[in-house]
Design a protein around this motif. Structure first.
Motif, PDB file in Angstrom:
ATOM      1  N   LEU A 314       0.821  -1.208   0.000  1.00 29.81           N
ATOM      2  CA  LEU A 314       0.000   0.000   0.000  1.00 29.81           C
ATOM      3  C   LEU A 314       0.856   1.261   0.000  1.00 29.81           C
ATOM      4  O   LEU A 314       0.472   2.283  -0.597  1.00 29.81           O
ATOM      5  CB  LEU A 314      -0.918  -0.017   1.227  1.00 29.81           C
ATOM      6  CG  LEU A 314      -1.976  -1.128   1.241  1.00 29.81           C
ATOM      7  CD1 LEU A 314      -2.749  -1.102   2.547  1.00 29.81           C
ATOM      8  CD2 LEU A 314      -2.921  -0.972   0.063  1.00 29.81           C
ATOM      9  N   ALA A 318       0.486   4.131  -2.815  1.00 34.02           N
ATOM     10  CA  ALA A 318       0.152   5.519  -2.463  1.00 34.02           C
ATOM     11  C   ALA A 318       1.208   6.482  -2.999  1.00 34.02           C
ATOM     12  O   ALA A 318       0.885   7.576  -3.505  1.00 34.02           O
ATOM     13  CB  ALA A 318       0.023   5.649  -0.950  1.00 34.02           C
ATOM     14  N   ARG A 319       2.470   6.103  -2.928  1.00 35.75           N
ATOM     15  CA  ARG A 319       3.547   6.963  -3.422  1.00 35.75           C
ATOM     16  C   ARG A 319       3.432   7.154  -4.940  1.00 35.75           C
ATOM     17  O   ARG A 319       3.578   8.279  -5.459  1.00 35.75           O
ATOM     18  CB  ARG A 319       4.896   6.368  -3.054  1.00 35.75           C
ATOM     19  CG  ARG A 319       6.081   7.260  -3.402  1.00 35.75           C
ATOM     20  CD  ARG A 319       7.400   6.626  -2.989  1.00 35.75           C
ATOM     21  NE  ARG A 319       7.491   6.438  -1.545  1.00 35.75           N
ATOM     22  CZ  ARG A 319       7.392   5.267  -0.920  1.00 35.75           C
ATOM     23  NH1 ARG A 319       7.189   4.160  -1.641  1.00 35.75           N
ATOM     24  NH2 ARG A 319       7.502   5.191   0.384  1.00 35.75           N
ATOM     25  N   LEU A 338       3.074  13.188   1.819  1.00 35.16           N
ATOM     26  CA  LEU A 338       2.972  11.760   2.147  1.00 35.16           C
ATOM     27  C   LEU A 338       3.517  11.511   3.533  1.00 35.16           C
ATOM     28  O   LEU A 338       4.571  12.052   3.909  1.00 35.16           O
ATOM     29  CB  LEU A 338       3.734  10.910   1.135  1.00 35.16           C
ATOM     30  CG  LEU A 338       3.107  10.731  -0.247  1.00 35.16           C
ATOM     31  CD1 LEU A 338       4.095  10.040  -1.173  1.00 35.16           C
ATOM     32  CD2 LEU A 338       1.825   9.927  -0.147  1.00 35.16           C
ATOM     33  N   GLU A 355      -6.154   0.261  -6.274  1.00 36.96           N
ATOM     34  CA  GLU A 355      -5.627   1.445  -6.968  1.00 36.96           C
ATOM     35  C   GLU A 355      -6.768   2.358  -7.415  1.00 36.96           C
ATOM     36  O   GLU A 355      -6.670   3.587  -7.315  1.00 36.96           O
ATOM     37  CB  GLU A 355      -4.793   1.013  -8.167  1.00 36.96           C
ATOM     38  CG  GLU A 355      -4.197   2.189  -8.924  1.00 36.96           C
ATOM     39  CD  GLU A 355      -3.425   1.754 -10.155  1.00 36.96           C
ATOM     40  OE1 GLU A 355      -2.916   2.639 -10.866  1.00 36.96           O
ATOM     41  OE2 GLU A 355      -3.337   0.535 -10.404  1.00 36.96           O
ATOM     42  N   LEU A 358      -8.014   4.296  -4.261  1.00 30.14           N
ATOM     43  CA  LEU A 358      -7.094   5.355  -3.843  1.00 30.14           C
ATOM     44  C   LEU A 358      -7.033   6.473  -4.875  1.00 30.14           C
ATOM     45  O   LEU A 358      -6.944   7.666  -4.531  1.00 30.14           O
ATOM     46  CB  LEU A 358      -5.704   4.760  -3.627  1.00 30.14           C
ATOM     47  CG  LEU A 358      -5.518   3.875  -2.380  1.00 30.14           C
ATOM     48  CD1 LEU A 358      -4.100   3.337  -2.327  1.00 30.14           C
ATOM     49  CD2 LEU A 358      -5.825   4.668  -1.123  1.00 30.14           C
ATOM     50  N   ILE A 362      -7.767  10.456  -3.989  1.00 29.03           N
ATOM     51  CA  ILE A 362      -6.805  11.528  -4.229  1.00 29.03           C
ATOM     52  C   ILE A 362      -7.338  12.498  -5.276  1.00 29.03           C
ATOM     53  O   ILE A 362      -7.170  13.731  -5.160  1.00 29.03           O
ATOM     54  CB  ILE A 362      -5.449  10.931  -4.657  1.00 29.03           C
ATOM     55  CG1 ILE A 362      -4.895  10.028  -3.550  1.00 29.03           C
ATOM     56  CG2 ILE A 362      -4.447  12.029  -4.990  1.00 29.03           C
ATOM     57  CD1 ILE A 362      -3.631   9.270  -3.934  1.00 29.03           C
ATOM     58  N   ILE A 377      -1.674  12.550   2.666  1.00 28.91           N
ATOM     59  CA  ILE A 377      -1.920  11.107   2.497  1.00 28.91           C
ATOM     60  C   ILE A 377      -1.063  10.387   3.532  1.00 28.91           C
ATOM     61  O   ILE A 377       0.170  10.526   3.523  1.00 28.91           O
ATOM     62  CB  ILE A 377      -1.560  10.632   1.081  1.00 28.91           C
ATOM     63  CG1 ILE A 377      -2.341  11.425   0.028  1.00 28.91           C
ATOM     64  CG2 ILE A 377      -1.832   9.138   0.936  1.00 28.91           C
ATOM     65  CD1 ILE A 377      -1.915  11.114  -1.405  1.00 28.91           C
ATOM     66  N   LEU A 379      -0.416   6.638   5.909  1.00 24.71           N
ATOM     67  CA  LEU A 379      -0.617   5.187   5.993  1.00 24.71           C
ATOM     68  C   LEU A 379      -0.066   4.727   7.332  1.00 24.71           C
ATOM     69  O   LEU A 379       1.114   4.959   7.638  1.00 24.71           O
ATOM     70  CB  LEU A 379       0.098   4.475   4.844  1.00 24.71           C
ATOM     71  CG  LEU A 379       0.103   2.949   4.869  1.00 24.71           C
ATOM     72  CD1 LEU A 379      -1.312   2.393   4.761  1.00 24.71           C
ATOM     73  CD2 LEU A 379       0.977   2.392   3.745  1.00 24.71           C
ATOM     74  N   ILE A 388      -5.499   4.002   5.615  1.00 29.66           N
ATOM     75  CA  ILE A 388      -5.063   5.049   4.696  1.00 29.66           C
ATOM     76  C   ILE A 388      -5.999   6.246   4.864  1.00 29.66           C
ATOM     77  O   ILE A 388      -7.223   6.097   4.758  1.00 29.66           O
ATOM     78  CB  ILE A 388      -5.089   4.561   3.237  1.00 29.66           C
ATOM     79  CG1 ILE A 388      -4.240   3.297   3.073  1.00 29.66           C
ATOM     80  CG2 ILE A 388      -4.623   5.655   2.293  1.00 29.66           C
ATOM     81  CD1 ILE A 388      -4.309   2.689   1.695  1.00 29.66           C
ATOM     82  N   VAL A 390      -6.822  10.225   3.548  1.00 27.57           N
ATOM     83  CA  VAL A 390      -6.613  11.287   2.561  1.00 27.57           C
ATOM     84  C   VAL A 390      -7.399  12.496   3.055  1.00 27.57           C
ATOM     85  O   VAL A 390      -8.634  12.477   3.068  1.00 27.57           O
ATOM     86  CB  VAL A 390      -7.066  10.860   1.161  1.00 27.57           C
ATOM     87  CG1 VAL A 390      -6.837  11.993   0.168  1.00 27.57           C
ATOM     88  CG2 VAL A 390      -6.330   9.602   0.713  1.00 27.57           C
TER      89      VAL A 390
END
Length: 459
Positions: A314, A318-319, A338, A355, A358, A362, A377, A379, A388, A390
């Protein structure tokens, strides 16, 4: 109205109970008939022996015949119970003693073969036997016919007693058959229940062939079920291919149209044309976004039933998504920050679905946030779940609830003027459910929104 399906358990129980009742009745009839025949054979044996004894007691005397009836003869007949006994002795075809109107046999007996027969006499049902012999009377042979009859109340009483015992035994067997039938039906149908449980535990996501052991009688059902699963798997694969091809054939023309419209906008000189081209570009963007969201939603619906069980990092996901949205955020002078742990947090699930969820979170955060703001964001490990978050400093929920905003094509009242399809949060919510996680959406006190996803951590 749809007809109610018959119950195999009820049908089997009813058949077993009916069979038990039939066997109980058959037992009663068989015992009753057997008892009657046995008692009749016993009566015939005793009656024949008594009659033969009486016939042997006849002897010739001067001028006639003499009969000495022994008490033992009648005591032999009395052994059958309190019965009435009738006799008749004919010499030369004429009755000489006993009941002269006692019915004669239907056929003449012989010295070696007595005749047994039934007859009604004085309101009684008699069993009679006739024995023939001959005497020398006055130097001539005289035919003698000895007939002895006896009522049958004792015989019937014996048969009735045995039949009643048989009836009681049959009733006990029948009463015992009811719980036995229920138990047998449950035992016989248990493999079907176990097979149904094995298939039910798989859910709608496991399309492997059924390998659960089943009786030979269920083998055709399992074979057809596996054939259906194979056809369904093939159909779903074709659906996935169609979705991918549709995404390509829809996105590519829209992207080309937008590029051509932007080039025409740069070359246009008059303002009315430029305004029309800007409207075309905006409509193309809305169409492209709506098409992308619709295809993403179709992908989620499809892969939710066919989700792969892959190990998904994850943090890395996310990155990568944050880097993908940085150019868009830079256009609004926004910053994407992040906060990721040093250790790797993984979940088991479908990377495509995770994906998509997320990406939509975002995208919403960047799209609805004002310029010169920040999207965070993070984690973290949260009691066996990867959490997670956001967060943004945008418009908030506009007084709407999470359940309302998660409905398809539902948008808040405060997002007018911003391109959107109303499917983003629907995709996120359905993905969380399919992956065995949770989704929460809350409005921040200082303004903006906090969207949180929980996914089970991989062990």
């Amino acid at each position: 109205m749809r007809p109610r399906a018959p119950s195999l358990r009820r049908r089997l129980v009813v058949q077993l109970i009916v069979l038990s009742a039939g066997l109980a009745v058959a037992l009663y009839v068989a015992v009753r008939l057997g008892a009657e025949r046995a008692s009749e054979a016993t009566l015939d044996g005793i009656l024949g022996a008594a009659t033969s004894t009486i016939a042997e007691e006849l002897r010739s005397v001067e001028g006639g015949a003499e009969l000495d009836l022994s008490p033992g003869t009648f005591s032999m007949l009395a052994a059958m119970g309190e019965e009435r006994i009738f006799h008749r002795i004919d010499i030369n075809g004429l009755p000489v003693t006993g009941y002269a109107d006692l019915p004669l046999p239907p056929q003449a007996p012989t010295a070696l073969q007595p005749v047994f027969y039934d007859a009604e006499y004085r309101d009684a049902d008699l069993r009679l036997v006739a024995v023939a012999r001959s005497l020398m009377i006055e130097n001539r042979a005289a035919p003698v016919l000895v007939i002895v009859g006896q009522t049958r109340e004792g015989q019937r009483a014996i048969a009735l007693g045995l039949a009643n015992r048989a009836a009681a035994l049959g009733l006990v067997v029948f009463l015992f058959a009811i719980p036995f039938s229920l138990l047998s039906a449950r035992t016989l149908l248990r493999p079907i229940g176990r097979l149904a449980e094995a298939v039910g535990r798989r859910g709608g996501h496991d399309l492997r062939p059924v390998r659960h052991p089943a009786p030979a009688e269920l083998a055709p059902l399992v074979e057809q079920l596996n054939a259906f699963i194979a056809r369904l798997r093939q159909t779903l694969a074709q659906t996935e291919t169609f979705i991918a091809e549709a995404a390509h054939h829809i996105r590519t023309p829209l992207a080309t149209l937008r590029s051509e419209a932007e080039m025409a906008l740069r070359q246009a000189g008059d303002e009315p044309t430029r305004a029309r081209l800007r409207g075309m570009i905006r409509a193309t963007e809305e169409s492209a976004r709506s098409a992308n969201q619709l295809l993403d939603h179709a992908t989620v619906l499809f892969r939710a039933d066919q989700k792969a069980q892959d190990r998904v990092d994850l943090g890395a996901m996310a990155r990568a998504l944050a880097e993908r949205f940085r150019p868009t955020a830079d256009l609004k002078d926004m910053e994407i920050r992040l906060s990721l742990p040093e250790e790797t947090l993984e979940t088991s699930g479908d990377a495509v679905l995770i994906e998509a969820a997320l990406r939509n979170l975002i995208d919403n955060a960047v799209k609805y946030s004002p310029a010169d703001s920040t999207v965070d964001i993070s984690l973290v490990d949260d009691l066996g779940y990867a959490r997670i978050e956001v967060t943004d400093r945008g418009r908030g929920l506009g007084g709407e609830t999470q359940a309302a905003l998660a409905q398809r094509f539902r948008r808040g009242a405060n997002v007018g003027g911003v391109v959107g399809s109303g499917l983003g949060l629907t995709i996120v919510s359905e993905t969380a459910t399919a992956m065995g996680g949770r989704f929460a959406l809350a409005e921040r006190e200082e303004g903006g929104t906090c969207a949180t996803l929980w996914f089970p951590r991989s062990r």
